[in-house]
Each structure stands twice: as structure tokens, then as C-alpha cells.
Design a protein around this motif. Structure first.
Motif, PDB file in Angstrom:
ATOM      1  N   LEU A 108      -9.316   3.734  -8.678  1.00 20.84           N
ATOM      2  CA  LEU A 108      -8.561   2.651  -7.538  1.00 20.84           C
ATOM      3  C   LEU A 108      -7.357   3.297  -7.003  1.00 20.84           C
ATOM      4  N   ASN A 109      -6.554   4.036  -7.435  1.00 20.12           N
ATOM      5  CA  ASN A 109      -5.664   5.008  -6.912  1.00 20.12           C
ATOM      6  C   ASN A 109      -6.039   5.775  -5.851  1.00 20.12           C
ATOM      7  N   ASN A 110      -7.209   6.239  -6.245  1.00 20.30           N
ATOM      8  CA  ASN A 110      -7.843   7.610  -5.417  1.00 20.30           C
ATOM      9  C   ASN A 110      -8.295   6.759  -4.045  1.00 20.30           C
ATOM     10  N   GLU A 111      -8.847   5.586  -4.258  1.00 16.77           N
ATOM     11  CA  GLU A 111      -9.284   4.747  -3.075  1.00 16.77           C
ATOM     12  C   GLU A 111      -8.142   4.315  -2.090  1.00 16.77           C
ATOM     13  N   LEU A 112      -7.147   3.926  -2.708  1.00 14.51           N
ATOM     14  CA  LEU A 112      -6.010   3.483  -1.914  1.00 14.51           C
ATOM     15  C   LEU A 112      -5.320   4.818  -1.250  1.00 14.51           C
ATOM     16  N   ALA A 113      -5.276   5.829  -1.826  1.00 15.87           N
ATOM     17  CA  ALA A 113      -4.738   7.061  -1.248  1.00 15.87           C
ATOM     18  C   ALA A 113      -5.627   7.461  -0.054  1.00 15.87           C
ATOM     19  N   ASP A 114      -7.062   7.348  -0.369  1.00 15.41           N
ATOM     20  CA  ASP A 114      -8.019   7.693   0.914  1.00 15.41           C
ATOM     21  C   ASP A 114      -7.849   6.655   1.961  1.00 15.41           C
ATOM     22  N   ALA A 115      -7.397   5.579   1.855  1.00 17.54           N
ATOM     23  CA  ALA A 115      -7.168   4.478   2.800  1.00 17.54           C
ATOM     24  C   ALA A 115      -6.334   5.173   4.000  1.00 17.54           C
ATOM     25  N   GLY A 116      -5.484   6.113   3.495  1.00 17.19           N
ATOM     26  CA  GLY A 116      -4.687   6.752   4.506  1.00 17.19           C
ATOM     27  C   GLY A 116      -3.189   6.122   5.031  1.00 17.19           C
ATOM     28  N   ASP A 117      -2.512   6.505   5.957  1.00 16.00           N
ATOM     29  CA  ASP A 117      -1.326   6.089   6.109  1.00 16.00           C
ATOM     30  C   ASP A 117      -1.413   4.459   6.551  1.00 16.00           C
ATOM     31  N   PRO A 118      -0.467   3.819   5.800  1.00 17.77           N
ATOM     32  CA  PRO A 118      -0.786   2.261   5.943  1.00 17.77           C
ATOM     33  C   PRO A 118      -0.451   1.924   7.192  1.00 17.77           C
ATOM     34  N   ALA A 119       0.634   2.507   8.002  1.00 18.96           N
ATOM     35  CA  ALA A 119       0.840   2.130   9.192  1.00 18.96           C
ATOM     36  C   ALA A 119      -0.513   2.154  10.376  1.00 18.96           C
ATOM     37  N   LYS A 120      -1.599   2.919   9.817  1.00 18.25           N
ATOM     38  CA  LYS A 120      -2.540   3.044  10.678  1.00 18.25           C
ATOM     39  C   LYS A 120      -4.009   2.644  10.169  1.00 18.25           C
ATOM     40  N   ILE A 121      -3.817   1.633   8.892  1.00 20.62           N
ATOM     41  CA  ILE A 121      -4.861   1.281   8.467  1.00 20.62           C
ATOM     42  C   ILE A 121      -5.251  -0.252   9.298  1.00 20.62           C
ATOM     43  N   ALA A 122      -6.636  -0.389   9.760  1.00 20.11           N
ATOM     44  CA  ALA A 122      -6.813  -1.546  10.506  1.00 20.11           C
ATOM     45  C   ALA A 122      -6.653  -2.870   9.810  1.00 20.11           C
ATOM     46  N   ILE A 139       0.846  -1.169  -0.130  1.00 19.60           N
ATOM     47  CA  ILE A 139       0.063  -0.019  -0.071  1.00 19.60           C
ATOM     48  C   ILE A 139       0.783   1.376  -0.077  1.00 19.60           C
ATOM     49  N   GLU A 140       1.947   1.282   0.773  1.00 16.32           N
ATOM     50  CA  GLU A 140       2.853   2.377   0.883  1.00 16.32           C
ATOM     51  C   GLU A 140       3.462   2.638  -0.315  1.00 16.32           C
ATOM     52  N   VAL A 141       3.888   1.658  -1.097  1.00 20.20           N
ATOM     53  CA  VAL A 141       4.801   1.966  -2.406  1.00 20.20           C
ATOM     54  C   VAL A 141       3.824   2.314  -3.387  1.00 20.20           C
ATOM     55  N   MET A 142       2.615   1.620  -3.418  1.00 22.90           N
ATOM     56  CA  MET A 142       1.586   2.078  -4.701  1.00 22.90           C
ATOM     57  C   MET A 142       1.037   3.488  -4.195  1.00 22.90           C
ATOM     58  N   GLN A 143       0.787   3.939  -2.948  1.00 25.87           N
ATOM     59  CA  GLN A 143       0.677   5.453  -2.704  1.00 25.87           C
ATOM     60  C   GLN A 143       1.575   6.212  -3.375  1.00 25.87           C
ATOM     61  N   ASN A 144       2.779   5.799  -2.957  1.00 26.76           N
ATOM     62  CA  ASN A 144       4.163   6.582  -3.325  1.00 26.76           C
ATOM     63  C   ASN A 144       4.269   6.887  -4.782  1.00 26.76           C
ATOM     64  N   ILE A 145       4.023   5.665  -5.526  1.00 29.54           N
ATOM     65  CA  ILE A 145       4.023   5.538  -6.977  1.00 29.54           C
ATOM     66  C   ILE A 145       2.932   6.606  -7.693  1.00 29.54           C
ATOM     67  N   ASP A 146       1.943   6.467  -7.107  1.00 28.58           N
ATOM     68  CA  ASP A 146       0.804   7.334  -7.446  1.00 28.58           C
ATOM     69  C   ASP A 146       1.023   8.701  -7.530  1.00 28.58           C
ATOM     70  N   ASP A 147       1.576   9.220  -6.114  1.00 29.39           N
ATOM     71  CA  ASP A 147       1.862  10.530  -6.066  1.00 29.39           C
ATOM     72  C   ASP A 147       3.048  10.829  -6.907  1.00 29.39           C
TER      73      ASP A 147
END
Length: 185
Positions: free
Chosen positions: A114-128, A51-59
Motif C-alpha cells: 500500500l505504501n508503494n502504491e501511494l508512492a507510485d501515485a506521484g507528486d500529490p500536487a499533480k494527482i488528478a 498523501i504528501e505526509v504519508m509519502q514523507n513518513i514512508d520515506d
């Protein structure tokens, strides 16, 4: 690559066709590298890293250079299609435009949401439940990316064919001199 039209006015149809082909090649390459390397490599990662890497790639992919190629491939293919509307190679350019328009639509309608939904999930360390977030994202994103990789590669092949058929004022003479005359064989 310039050629004269029936009124003797110089046009840049060949140059636009070359630019469209180059831009299409860049975009097809981006989607290809996701399909054959980035996503298979990330599939080995744990959920939070994925999740973190995909969020970074999208950014990071949202930059002027990428947008120039992504939008430029569509705009240049459209201009090339308009300029070639009376040329023998027009069907190849039109086919390329349709194929890339579909790839562009897949990107806008499937991959970006899909990228936007992943970004909206927030910080990967805090995802339940990172596994659930990844599960909703990964398989659909990969499948739609393969579709757009195939469509943009088809568009590239069509533009390459159009370039082979394109006949600028010096293309025939150059090709004949490069191949040698039939009398010399």
C-alpha cells in the motif's frame, strides 16, 4: 543476564530475551502510535496533505534505526525461542515469535505494498483525483496497521511473561531477598 547450562558453559539466553523484549516494545509502540495518533490526526487533513505526509513518513521510516528494531525484533525473538527450547518459559517465547512473524508478514504483504502504491501515485500536487488515491490507501492501511499493532503487542506481552518466568542463576535469590522471607512477615 547469563546463566550456566548443564555443561557449565555460560550462555546469554537471558540477555537475548531482554533484547527481544525491548525491540518488540519499540515496534509495538510504533504500530500503536500510528493506530491511536498519527492516522487519526491525518484523517483530519485534506487529500493532498494526507498523501504528501504519508509519502514523507514512508520515506523517513526507511532508516537503519527503524530497520534494526523491525528486523531485530524478529531475529532476537527467533534466537530467544531457540535458546529457550528446553526451558519452562519456551511456549511464551514461541507464541511471541509466531505473533510477531504474523505482524511482520502483515507489514510485508499489506502495508508495504500500500505504501508503494501511494508512492507510485506521484507528486500529490499533480494527482488528478487525490480523493480516489486516498480512498484506496487509507482504510486498508489503517485496518492492517491495527492488526499488526495487536499482534506485536501480543508478542510483547508474551515476551514479558517469558521474562517473568525466566530463572537465571541469581533471579530466584534476588526476588526472594527483594520480597523478604516468609519468616519475616
Amino acid at each position: 543476564m547469563t546463566d550456566n547450562n548443564s555443561t557449565g558453559r555460560r550462555t546469554t539466553a537471558g540477555g537475548v530475551l531482554v533484547a527481544a523484549t525491548v525491540a518488540m516494545g519499540l515496534i509495538a509502540g510504533v504500530f500503536y502510535i500510528y493506530a491511536c495518533n498519527i492516522m487519526p490526526s491525518l484523517s483530519r487533513s485534506d487529500d493532498r496533505v494526507f498523501i504528501e505526509v504519508m509519502q514523507n513518513i514512508d520515506d523517513q521510516i526507511q532508516n537503519p534505526v527503524f530497520f534494526l528494531s523491525f528486523m531485530g525484533a524478529l531475529l532476537l525473538a527467533a534466537v530467544a525461542a531457540w535458546q529457550s527450547r528446553r526451558s519452562p518459559h519456551r511456549w511464551w517465547v514461541f507464541a511471541a515469535l509466531i505473533a510477531y512473524a504474523l505482524a511482520f508478514f502483515v507489514t510485508v504483504a499489506a502495508n508495504i505494498p500500500l505504501n508503494n502504491e501511494l508512492a507510485d501515485a506521484g507528486d500529490p500536487a499533480k494527482i488528478a483525483d487525490p480523493a480516489a488515491v486516498r480512498e484506496e490507501f487509507e482504510d486498508p492501511w489503517v485496518a492492517w496497521n491495527v492488526v499488526r499493532a495487536l499482534l506485536s503487542t501480543l508478542a510483547l506481552a508474551c515476551l514479558a511473561r517469558a521474562l517473568l518466568l525466566y530463572r537465571g542463576p541469581h533471579a530466584s535469590a534476588y526476588l526472594e531477598s527483594a520480597a523478604g522471607s516468609s519468616a519475616s512477615r
